[in-house]
Design a protein around this motif. Structure first.
Motif, PDB file in Angstrom:
ATOM      1  N   ASN A  38       0.807  -1.212   0.000  1.00 16.56           N
ATOM      2  CA  ASN A  38       0.000   0.000   0.000  1.00 16.56           C
ATOM      3  C   ASN A  38       0.845   1.270   0.000  1.00 16.56           C
ATOM      4  N   LEU A  39       2.105   1.159  -0.379  1.00 11.64           N
ATOM      5  CA  LEU A  39       2.974   2.331  -0.405  1.00 11.64           C
ATOM      6  C   LEU A  39       2.586   3.244  -1.553  1.00 11.64           C
ATOM      7  N   LEU A  40       2.755   4.537  -1.348  1.00 12.74           N
ATOM      8  CA  LEU A  40       2.425   5.529  -2.368  1.00 12.74           C
ATOM      9  C   LEU A  40       3.656   5.826  -3.212  1.00 12.74           C
ATOM     10  N   ALA A  84       0.991   7.909  -7.446  1.00 11.42           N
ATOM     11  CA  ALA A  84      -0.051   7.951  -6.420  1.00 11.42           C
ATOM     12  C   ALA A  84       0.021   9.256  -5.629  1.00 11.42           C
ATOM     13  N   LEU A  85       1.229   9.714  -5.345  1.00  7.82           N
ATOM     14  CA  LEU A  85       1.379  10.992  -4.638  1.00  7.82           C
ATOM     15  C   LEU A  85       0.822  12.136  -5.473  1.00  7.82           C
ATOM     16  N   LEU A 106      -2.858  12.851  -5.089  1.00  5.49           N
ATOM     17  CA  LEU A 106      -3.351  13.384  -3.818  1.00  5.49           C
ATOM     18  C   LEU A 106      -3.535  14.890  -3.894  1.00  5.49           C
ATOM     19  N   GLU A 146      -2.787  17.009   1.447  1.00  8.20           N
ATOM     20  CA  GLU A 146      -2.423  15.648   1.854  1.00  8.20           C
ATOM     21  C   GLU A 146      -0.927  15.415   1.647  1.00  8.20           C
ATOM     22  N   ILE A 147      -0.397  15.923   0.546  1.00 12.06           N
ATOM     23  CA  ILE A 147       1.037  15.797   0.264  1.00 12.06           C
ATOM     24  C   ILE A 147       1.840  16.559   1.314  1.00 12.06           C
ATOM     25  N   LEU A 199       1.963  14.593   4.546  1.00  9.38           N
ATOM     26  CA  LEU A 199       2.944  13.503   4.480  1.00  9.38           C
ATOM     27  C   LEU A 199       4.361  14.048   4.635  1.00  9.38           C
ATOM     28  N   GLU A 214       4.674   5.481   3.070  1.00  7.66           N
ATOM     29  CA  GLU A 214       3.543   4.954   3.826  1.00  7.66           C
ATOM     30  C   GLU A 214       2.404   5.969   3.797  1.00  7.66           C
ATOM     31  N   PRO A 215       1.179   5.532   3.520  1.00  6.79           N
ATOM     32  CA  PRO A 215       0.040   6.471   3.501  1.00  6.79           C
ATOM     33  C   PRO A 215      -0.294   7.002   4.883  1.00  6.79           C
TER      34      PRO A 215
END
Length: 51
Positions: free
Chosen positions: A4-6, A10-11, A14, A18-19, A22, A50-51
């Motif tokens: 489930n790593l971003l 995937a980043l 977002l 959200e970025i 993180l 990791e999300p």
């Protein structure tokens, strides 16, 4: 390995907030351009964040 790593793609999907969250969690500056923040996250975690 966590599946489930971003990754960079995937980043990019977002929201900026959200970025930034993180980045702050990882101890990175979160006030630059969104792409720069993503680059910094990927540089620190090449296998994914990791999300």
């Amino acid at each position: 390995m966590n599946t489930n790593l971003l990754n960079e793609n995937a980043l990019g999907a977002l929201k900026r907030a959200e970025i930034q969250q993180l980045a702050k969690r990882e101890g990175l500056r979160a006030n630059g351009k969104t792409l720069d923040i993503i680059d910094a996250l990927v540089s620190r975690h090449p296998d994914g964040v990791e999300p």
